[in-house]
Write a protein that holds these residues in place. Structure first.
Motif, mmCIF file in Angstrom:
data_model
loop_
_atom_site.group_PDB
_atom_site.id
_atom_site.type_symbol
_atom_site.label_atom_id
_atom_site.label_comp_id
_atom_site.label_asym_id
_atom_site.label_seq_id
_atom_site.Cartn_x
_atom_site.Cartn_y
_atom_site.Cartn_z
ATOM 1 N N ALA A 153 3.935 15.437 6.017
ATOM 2 C CA ALA A 153 4.609 15.210 4.726
ATOM 3 C C ALA A 153 6.102 15.562 4.826
ATOM 4 N N ARG A 154 6.419 16.587 5.593
ATOM 5 C CA ARG A 154 7.827 16.991 5.719
ATOM 6 C C ARG A 154 8.652 15.946 6.465
ATOM 7 N N LYS A 155 7.988 15.109 7.269
ATOM 8 C CA LYS A 155 8.710 14.071 8.024
ATOM 9 C C LYS A 155 8.548 12.691 7.385
ATOM 10 N N ALA A 156 7.954 12.650 6.187
ATOM 11 C CA ALA A 156 7.571 11.369 5.588
ATOM 12 C C ALA A 156 8.772 10.477 5.272
ATOM 13 N N LYS A 157 8.593 9.186 5.576
ATOM 14 C CA LYS A 157 9.570 8.164 5.171
ATOM 15 C C LYS A 157 9.094 7.463 3.893
ATOM 16 N N HIS A 158 7.790 7.451 3.708
ATOM 17 C CA HIS A 158 7.202 6.829 2.515
ATOM 18 C C HIS A 158 6.160 7.770 1.944
ATOM 19 N N ARG A 159 5.981 7.696 0.631
ATOM 20 C CA ARG A 159 4.866 8.400 -0.001
ATOM 21 C C ARG A 159 3.865 7.364 -0.503
ATOM 22 N N LEU A 160 2.654 7.803 -0.770
ATOM 23 C CA LEU A 160 1.612 6.875 -1.224
ATOM 24 C C LEU A 160 1.797 6.603 -2.710
ATOM 25 N N SER A 163 6.231 1.779 -5.059
ATOM 26 C CA SER A 163 7.695 1.905 -5.071
ATOM 27 C C SER A 163 8.316 1.153 -6.246
ATOM 28 N N HIS A 164 7.546 0.261 -6.876
ATOM 29 C CA HIS A 164 8.084 -0.487 -8.015
ATOM 30 C C HIS A 164 7.895 0.268 -9.320
ATOM 31 N N THR A 165 6.773 0.975 -9.446
ATOM 32 C CA THR A 165 6.461 1.643 -10.724
ATOM 33 C C THR A 165 6.605 3.157 -10.657
ATOM 34 N N GLY A 166 6.602 3.720 -9.454
ATOM 35 C CA GLY A 166 6.641 5.169 -9.303
ATOM 36 C C GLY A 166 5.288 5.836 -9.490
ATOM 37 N N GLU A 167 4.251 5.021 -9.734
ATOM 38 C CA GLU A 167 2.895 5.572 -9.945
ATOM 39 C C GLU A 167 2.209 5.849 -8.598
ATOM 40 N N PRO A 168 1.394 6.906 -8.539
ATOM 41 C CA PRO A 168 0.634 7.145 -7.296
ATOM 42 C C PRO A 168 -0.291 5.968 -7.011
ATOM 43 N N LEU A 169 -0.444 5.633 -5.739
ATOM 44 C CA LEU A 169 -1.408 4.590 -5.379
ATOM 45 C C LEU A 169 -2.820 5.140 -5.541
ATOM 46 N N ARG A 170 -3.726 4.247 -5.900
ATOM 47 C CA ARG A 170 -5.132 4.629 -6.104
ATOM 48 C C ARG A 170 -5.896 4.338 -4.812
ATOM 49 N N VAL A 171 -6.451 5.374 -4.231
ATOM 50 C CA VAL A 171 -7.019 5.252 -2.895
ATOM 51 C C VAL A 171 -8.506 5.609 -2.900
ATOM 52 N N VAL A 172 -9.315 4.692 -2.383
ATOM 53 C CA VAL A 172 -10.727 4.968 -2.118
ATOM 54 C C VAL A 172 -10.819 5.540 -0.708
ATOM 55 N N LEU A 297 2.095 4.844 8.409
ATOM 56 C CA LEU A 297 2.952 4.237 7.377
ATOM 57 C C LEU A 297 3.772 5.313 6.669
ATOM 58 N N VAL A 298 3.140 6.440 6.376
ATOM 59 C CA VAL A 298 3.855 7.554 5.729
ATOM 60 C C VAL A 298 5.041 7.987 6.605
ATOM 61 N N LEU A 299 4.823 7.980 7.919
ATOM 62 C CA LEU A 299 5.872 8.423 8.844
ATOM 63 C C LEU A 299 6.887 7.323 9.169
ATOM 64 N N GLY A 300 6.671 6.127 8.621
ATOM 65 C CA GLY A 300 7.640 5.046 8.826
ATOM 66 C C GLY A 300 7.376 4.187 10.048
ATOM 67 N N TYR A 301 6.159 4.239 10.618
ATOM 68 C CA TYR A 301 5.823 3.383 11.763
ATOM 69 C C TYR A 301 5.767 1.923 11.308
ATOM 70 N N ASP A 302 6.099 1.022 12.230
ATOM 71 C CA ASP A 302 6.010 -0.405 11.949
ATOM 72 C C ASP A 302 4.534 -0.815 11.836
ATOM 73 N N ASP A 320 4.062 -4.071 0.543
ATOM 74 C CA ASP A 320 5.055 -4.356 -0.494
ATOM 75 C C ASP A 320 5.053 -3.267 -1.569
ATOM 76 N N LYS A 321 3.862 -2.826 -1.944
ATOM 77 C CA LYS A 321 3.799 -1.743 -2.942
ATOM 78 C C LYS A 321 4.456 -0.469 -2.418
ATOM 79 N N LEU A 322 4.191 -0.171 -1.145
ATOM 80 C CA LEU A 322 4.736 1.057 -0.560
ATOM 81 C C LEU A 322 6.245 0.975 -0.317
ATOM 82 N N GLY A 323 6.767 -0.251 -0.325
ATOM 83 C CA GLY A 323 8.185 -0.430 -0.008
ATOM 84 C C GLY A 323 8.444 -0.374 1.491
#
Lengths: 361, 231
Positions: A153-160, A163-172, A297-302, A320-323
C-alpha cells in the motif's frame, strides 16, 4: 457491526527467506502472476525468495482424482521439502491452493500417524537418496502478499477505487475450498470468516462484497471437471455462485486459487455461449483476477505484462475504472513484440449484441 | 461381516474421516455434489459405519462414491469432527484396488484420469501442461485458450525465459535427474502398481463390453459418455 471473528484465526507467517513452489494450474493459465509475485517480493520489497528449478508438481490433482496414492504423494511432498532444506530455506510457500492443502494434510498426517512419516522417509531415501527435513513454516503465496499488504500500500500507484467517482470498487473474493476448509487454522480467518483476500482489498481501498454463496465451491471438483462427461457439475456450481453475486454488482472477482480464477472466468464464457447470460455491467462478464494481478495493478504494473490478456473475460472495463493506462495495441504481442493475431470475439465480452440474440433464438 | 470395513480401516483417511456419525446430514446440506447429483454423503458414511459387507460392496461397485468433488466443504461443518470426503477417498482407493470401480459408469472414468493426469505426471513432472489441454476436448476454455494454444511459444515466452526448457521459471522442462527421482518415487511407493491396477481392470472390463481391450476408443468412451442417470 463489523465482523472481527477472522482475528481468531491467525497464523505465524515468516517475513523473509521463502522457498517458492510453483503451481501446475497457475503457470498454465496465469504465468504472469507467478512472475509478478517474484518481482513484487524480490524486486519491489527486497525479500529473499528462491525459485527452484528442481521441484516438480506436488501431484495433488492426481491425488484428488484418486489415481495417485497417498503414499506416493507423501513421498513427492517429502522430496519438495528436502529440496527446500538443501537450498538453505525453511519457509515453504506454495503458489497453489490444492498444493497448500496437500502440504498441510501431509504434515498433519505425519503428526497424527507417525508410522506414515517413517514409511515416507524410507521411500524417499530409497527412491532419491534424500533425507526428509520438514519446513519451519508453510504458507500460501496469498498469505505472503497479505503479510506485506501495508508495504505494498505504501508503494501503491493505484487504489481499488473508481477513479471517475471516487467510490471504492466492489470486490467479490473467493478463497478456494482447500485454503481453509481442510485445516481452518492454517488459513487467515479460517473457513467461515476468510480474511486473506479481504485484508488486501480493504488495505488497498476496495469494499468486500458479502454475498450468500461466498463460501461455495467454484465448481472445480477435480474429476467433476477433468472428465468431460462430468462438466455439468462444474459449470452448475460456478453458475450458482455467479447468480448469487450478480445482484451485488461486483466490479471484479479476485480468487486465491488459480483453478478458481480460471473456472470463474471460463465458465462465464461457457454460460454466455450456452444461455446468452452474462453477469457484469453492460452485458459483459465480470473480470476475474488473481491476487497477484490485483497487487500488480495497485503497484502500477502493466496489465499485459501481468498476463491479463490470457483471461477470457476482458479486463479493460476494470482498468478504465481504476484509471490504469494501457496500450490496446500491446495486448496481443508475442515474446518478441510481434503481433500474433488475436482471439475471436465472444459473447461474454459483448462486442456484438446480435450474437447474443442469435444464441438465445 | 466387516471384511471390507477392515480393508478400509487400513487407510489412515478412514480413521481421520470417521469417528462416529450421528447422521445429522450437515455434510449433505453443504455438499456441492449433492446439489447436482443424486448424492447423499450422509448416507455413504452411515453405510460404512454399519460394517455390512454386502452394503459396502454395493457402494464400491456403484456410482455414488464417484460423485464427490473432494472440495472438503463437509470437513469444517461436521459437528462430530468427521470428514465424509476422506471416507470417499478411502472407498475410491479400495474400489480401484479390488477392481470394483469398472462396474460403474463414473468409476470407469478412472482410466481417463489415470491417462490424462497420471501419465502426464510421469511424462512431464506436472499434472497438466498447455500442450495437453486440447481445445477440441475443452470447448469451455473458449477463444482465448485457443489463441494461447496456437501461439504457446509466443504467449508463454512473454512470461517465462524457459518455456519447455530447463532452468528456473514458469513451465520449465523438468531436468532428467529430477524426472528419474519422480519415476523412482512412483515405483517404490506403489504409484506405478496402482496405475497398472487401473489399466488391468479397465482392460478386462473393456473386453467384456466388446472393445478390443482398454484402447484409446474405450478410454474416450469413459471420458465422454454420460448416461444422464445420475440426477
Amino acid at each position: 457491526m463489523r465482523r472481527t471473528s477472522w482475528q481468531e484465526y491467525q497464523k505465524d507467517i515468516a517475513s523473509d527467506k521463502y522457498y517458492y513452489a510453483r503451481s501446475c494450474i497457475r503457470q498454465n493459465f496465469f504465468p504472469g502472476s507467478e512472475r509478478a509475485f517474484l518481482n513484487i517480493l524480490g524486486r519491489d520489497l527486497g525479500i529473499d525468495i528462491f525459485d527452484d528449478p528442481l521441484h516438480t508438481s506436488c501431484t495433488g490433482i492426481g491425488y484428488h482424482s484418486d489415481v495417485v496414492p497417498l503414499e506416493t504423494i507423501m513421498t513427492v511432498v517429502a522430496r519438495q521439502f528436502s529440496l527446500m532444506a538443501e537450498a538453505g530455506y525453511e519457509n515453504f510457500i506454495s503458489s497453489c491452493i490444492t498444493s497448500f492443502g496437500i502440504y498441510n494434510e501431509v504434515l498433519a498426517t505425519w503428526k497424527e500417524f507417525p508410522e506414515t512419516e517413517e514409511r515416507t522417509r524410507k521411500y524417499l531415501k530409497e527412491a532419491t537418496g534424500r533425507d526428509l527435513v520438514k519446513p519451519r513454516s508453510i504458507a500460501h503465496t496469498s498469505d505472503i502478499i497479505f503479510h506485506h499488504r501495508e508495504a505494498i500500500a505504501r508503494k501503491a500507484k493505484h487504489r481499488l477505487v473508481n477513479s471517475h467517482t471516487g467510490e471504492p470498487l466492489r470486490v467479490v473474493e473467493h478463497i478456494g475450498c482447500h485454503y481453509a476448509k481442510i485445516f481452518p487454522k492454517s488459513g487467515i480467518g479460517g473457513s467461515e470468516f476468510p480474511y486473506v483476500l479481504a485484508g488486501m482489498i480493504e488495505t488497498w481501498g476496495g469494499d468486500v462484497v458479502d454475498y450468500p454463496e461466498r463460501r461455495h465451491c467454484c465448481g472445480f471438483g477435480f474429476r467433476n471437471y477433468l472428465v468431460q462427461a462430468n462438466r455439468g457439475s462444474s459449470v452448475a456450481n460456478s453458475h450458482k455462485k455467479l447468480e448469487s453475486m450478480a445482484p451485488y454488482k461486483p466490479d471484479f472477482i479476485v480468487a486465491n486459487c488459480p483453478g478458481c480464477a480460471m473456472f470463474l472466468d471460463k465458465w462465464q464464457y461457457a454460460i454466455a455461449e450456452m444461455e446468452g447470460m452474462t453477469y457484469g455491467a453492460d452485458g459483459r462478464g465480470i473480470p476475474v483476477l488473481t491476487y497477484e494481478e490485483m497487487a500488480g495493478l495497485v503497484l502500477g504494473y502493466d496489465p499485459w505484462e501481468l498476463g491479463m490478456q490470457m483471461h477470457q473475460v476482458d479486463v479493460e472495463p476494470l482498468l478504465d475504472k481504476l484509471g490504469v493506462e494501457y496500450s490496446p495495441e500491446a495486448k496481443y504481442l508475442g515474446a518478441n513484440g510481434k503481433y500474433i493475431g488475436k482471439p475471436a470475439d465472444v459473447a461474454v465480452n459483448c462486442f456484438d449484441r446480435r450474437r447474443i440474440y442469435e444464441i438465445k433464438r | 461381516m466387516g471384511k471390507y470395513f477392515d480393508m478400509l480401516a487400513e487407510d489412515v483417511r478412514l480413521h481421520e474421516g470417521l469417528k462416529a456419525c450421528m447422521n445429522c446430514g450437515v455434510c449433505t446440506a453443504v455438499c456441492p455434489a449433492a446439489e447436482f447429483y443424486n448424492y447423499d454423503p450422509r448416507q455413504i458414511v452411515a453405510i460404512v459405519q454399519t460394517r455390512d459387507d454386502e452394503e459396502i460392496e454395493r457402494l464400491l461397485k456403484g456410482e455414488a462414491i464417484w460423485y464427490c468433488g473432494e472440495c472438503m466443504s463437509c470437513r469444517p461443518r461436521c459437528p462430530r469432527g468427521n470428514t465424509p470426503g476422506y471416507v470417499i477417498q478411502a472407498l475410491r482407493t479400495l474400489s480401484q484396488k479390488l477392481g470394483f470401480f469398472v462396474e460403474s459408469e463414473k468409476g470407469r472414468q478412472q482410466l481417463a484420469l489415470k491417462r490424462l493426469i497420471g501419465d502426464n505426471i510421469l511424462a512431464t513432472g506436472y499434472c497438466l501442461t498447455p500442450r495437453n489441454i486440447l481445445p477440441e476436448l475443452h470447448p469451455e476454455q473458449g477463444a482465448v485458450w485457443e489463441w494461447i494454444y496456437e501461439n504457446d511459444e509466443d504467449v508463454y515466452g512473454r512470461f517465462s525465459d524457459v518455456y519447455r526448457r530447463e532452468g528456473a521459471g514458469a513451465l520449465r522442462r523438468i531436468d532428467d535427474a529430477s524426472m528419474r527421482e519422480i519415476h523412482r518415487i512412483f515405483e517404490v511407493s506403489g504409484g506405478n502398481d496402482f496405475f497398472d491396477t487401473i489399466e488391468q481392470h479397465s482392460d478386462r472390463k473393456a473386453r467384456e463390453m466388446g472393445y478390443d481391450g482398454a484402447t484409446e476408443e474405450y478410454m474416450m468412451q469413459t471420458y465422454t459418455y454420460n448416461s444422464e442417470n445420475h440426477y
